[in-house]
Design a protein around this motif. Structure first.
Motif, PDB file in Angstrom:
ATOM      1  N   ASN A  54       0.917  -1.193  -0.124  1.00  0.00           N
ATOM      2  CA  ASN A  54      -0.011  -0.021   0.076  1.00  0.00           C
ATOM      3  C   ASN A  54       0.916   1.275  -0.007  1.00  0.00           C
ATOM      4  O   ASN A  54       2.053   1.306   0.685  1.00  0.00           O
ATOM      5  CB  ASN A  54      -0.981  -0.204   1.332  1.00  0.00           C
ATOM      6  CG  ASN A  54      -1.935  -0.974   1.613  1.00  0.00           C
ATOM      7  OD1 ASN A  54      -2.020  -1.543   2.360  1.00  0.00           O
ATOM      8  ND2 ASN A  54      -2.616  -0.889   0.423  1.00  0.00           N
ATOM      9  N   TRP A  67      -2.930   0.465  -4.620  1.00  0.00           N
ATOM     10  CA  TRP A  67      -2.295  -1.095  -4.300  1.00  0.00           C
ATOM     11  C   TRP A  67      -1.362  -1.413  -5.323  1.00  0.00           C
ATOM     12  O   TRP A  67      -1.449  -1.089  -6.698  1.00  0.00           O
ATOM     13  CB  TRP A  67      -3.608  -1.820  -4.629  1.00  0.00           C
ATOM     14  CG  TRP A  67      -4.654  -1.564  -3.753  1.00  0.00           C
ATOM     15  CD1 TRP A  67      -5.737  -0.997  -3.957  1.00  0.00           C
ATOM     16  CD2 TRP A  67      -4.794  -2.128  -2.271  1.00  0.00           C
ATOM     17  NE1 TRP A  67      -6.563  -0.882  -2.806  1.00  0.00           N
ATOM     18  CE2 TRP A  67      -6.026  -1.349  -1.775  1.00  0.00           C
ATOM     19  CE3 TRP A  67      -4.149  -2.757  -1.553  1.00  0.00           C
ATOM     20  CZ2 TRP A  67      -6.377  -1.793  -0.491  1.00  0.00           C
ATOM     21  CZ3 TRP A  67      -4.486  -3.034  -0.293  1.00  0.00           C
ATOM     22  CH2 TRP A  67      -5.826  -2.438   0.165  1.00  0.00           C
ATOM     23  N   ASP A  98      -4.286  -6.110   2.866  1.00  0.00           N
ATOM     24  CA  ASP A  98      -5.820  -6.582   2.525  1.00  0.00           C
ATOM     25  C   ASP A  98      -5.325  -7.883   1.606  1.00  0.00           C
ATOM     26  O   ASP A  98      -3.954  -8.038   1.275  1.00  0.00           O
ATOM     27  CB  ASP A  98      -6.730  -5.825   1.742  1.00  0.00           C
ATOM     28  CG  ASP A  98      -7.903  -6.259   1.788  1.00  0.00           C
ATOM     29  OD1 ASP A  98      -8.567  -7.321   2.209  1.00  0.00           O
ATOM     30  OD2 ASP A  98      -8.859  -5.466   0.869  1.00  0.00           O
ATOM     31  N   ASP A  99      -6.222  -8.833   1.396  1.00  0.00           N
ATOM     32  CA  ASP A  99      -6.023  -9.986   0.527  1.00  0.00           C
ATOM     33  C   ASP A  99      -5.882  -9.660  -1.012  1.00  0.00           C
ATOM     34  O   ASP A  99      -6.469  -8.522  -1.388  1.00  0.00           O
ATOM     35  CB  ASP A  99      -6.992 -10.939   0.512  1.00  0.00           C
ATOM     36  CG  ASP A  99      -7.313 -11.756   1.826  1.00  0.00           C
ATOM     37  OD1 ASP A  99      -6.551 -11.261   2.913  1.00  0.00           O
ATOM     38  OD2 ASP A  99      -7.947 -12.630   2.070  1.00  0.00           O
ATOM     39  N   HIS A 100      -5.025 -10.446  -1.626  1.00  0.00           N
ATOM     40  CA  HIS A 100      -4.932 -10.325  -3.251  1.00  0.00           C
ATOM     41  C   HIS A 100      -4.943 -11.601  -3.836  1.00  0.00           C
ATOM     42  O   HIS A 100      -4.083 -12.077  -3.804  1.00  0.00           O
ATOM     43  CB  HIS A 100      -3.552  -9.628  -3.547  1.00  0.00           C
ATOM     44  CG  HIS A 100      -3.451  -8.387  -2.725  1.00  0.00           C
ATOM     45  ND1 HIS A 100      -4.228  -7.354  -2.878  1.00  0.00           N
ATOM     46  CD2 HIS A 100      -2.612  -7.786  -1.871  1.00  0.00           C
ATOM     47  CE1 HIS A 100      -4.005  -6.120  -2.440  1.00  0.00           C
ATOM     48  NE2 HIS A 100      -3.027  -6.575  -1.422  1.00  0.00           N
ATOM     49  N   ASN A 155      -9.434  -8.583  -6.764  1.00  0.00           N
ATOM     50  CA  ASN A 155     -10.324  -7.639  -5.973  1.00  0.00           C
ATOM     51  C   ASN A 155     -10.244  -6.364  -6.745  1.00  0.00           C
ATOM     52  O   ASN A 155      -9.326  -5.738  -7.096  1.00  0.00           O
ATOM     53  CB  ASN A 155      -9.731  -7.147  -4.587  1.00  0.00           C
ATOM     54  CG  ASN A 155     -10.028  -8.218  -3.571  1.00  0.00           C
ATOM     55  OD1 ASN A 155     -11.093  -9.059  -3.528  1.00  0.00           O
ATOM     56  ND2 ASN A 155      -9.246  -8.441  -2.736  1.00  0.00           N
ATOM     57  N   HIS A 158      -9.032  -3.205  -6.377  1.00  0.00           N
ATOM     58  CA  HIS A 158      -7.433  -3.012  -6.359  1.00  0.00           C
ATOM     59  C   HIS A 158      -6.835  -2.816  -7.806  1.00  0.00           C
ATOM     60  O   HIS A 158      -6.064  -2.174  -7.949  1.00  0.00           O
ATOM     61  CB  HIS A 158      -6.878  -4.267  -5.635  1.00  0.00           C
ATOM     62  CG  HIS A 158      -7.221  -4.457  -3.866  1.00  0.00           C
ATOM     63  ND1 HIS A 158      -6.893  -5.641  -3.474  1.00  0.00           N
ATOM     64  CD2 HIS A 158      -8.191  -3.599  -3.216  1.00  0.00           C
ATOM     65  CE1 HIS A 158      -7.346  -5.396  -2.133  1.00  0.00           C
ATOM     66  NE2 HIS A 158      -8.186  -4.312  -2.097  1.00  0.00           N
TER      67      HIS A 158
END
Ligand SMILES: [Cu+2]
Length: 187
Positions: A54, A67, A98-100, A155, A158
């Motif tokens: 980030n 992102w 966060d998840d990617h 996502n 993102h």
């Protein structure tokens, strides 16, 4: 967290009571390995390292949380350049919040390890791999589908805010351009 269970089986078999405890399903060690898909000791033609992060910055003229992949956002993330037939090794490291779920178009990735633990189950082939904050994965794929392919976080907010790159085969060209000046934006 609420426990959840998924049971698969033939129609005419009575379902047992739902499991309330037991090991969590983990594809890393589920099933038996069989023949290693790329041989017992594969040598890789290309290696790529992708650190997800980030940062705050401008994107499409707006100040926002970006992102990033290796501190860059689309269209400034270098493409993964391969030749047809290459065996490609990619390391994902998630240092963001966060998840990617990383999705490579046109290919299947084989998961080799997570956080330094080797995959020991049945071959874990996937076209999308979720990389949670703090996780590190190693994957491999065979470059067997020449083209210019999207490689992005699924996502899609993102992806819109920077997490898009391309897998590019040597010798494959496109008349199209991408980036803000062209109006050709991924999301
Ligand atoms: Cu993401």
């Amino acid at each position: 967290m609420e426990p959840a269970a998924l049971l698969l089986g033939p129609e005419d078999v009575e379902a047992p009571d739902p499991l309330t405890e037991g090991p969590l399903f983990d594809p890393l060690d589920y099933g038996s390995p069989g023949e290693p898909p790329f041989g017992p000791d594969p040598s890789f033609d290309r290696r790529f390292h992708q650190v997800f992060g980030n940062s705050l910055g401008f994107h499409d003229g707006e100040f926002m949380v970006l992102w990033t992949v290796n501190n860059r956002v689309h269209p400034d993330i270098p493409s993964l350049l391969v030749r047809e037939g290459d065996l490609v090794h990619v390391t994902f490291v998630n240092r963001s919040l966060d998840d990617h779920p990383m999705h490579l178009h046109g290919h299947r990735m084989l998961v080799l390890s997570r956080d330094g633990r080797r995959a020991t189950g049945g071959p874990w082939w996937t076209d999308t791999l979720n990389v949670a904050p703090g996780e590190r994965y190693e994957v491999a794929f065979r470059a067997d589908n020449p083209g210019l392919w999207m490689d992005h976080c699924h996502n899609l907010d993102h992806a819109r805010d920077g997490m898009v790159m391309h897998l590019v085969y040597d010798g494959v060209h496109s008349p199209y351009e991408t980036g803000r000046a062209t109006g050709n934006l991924p999301e």
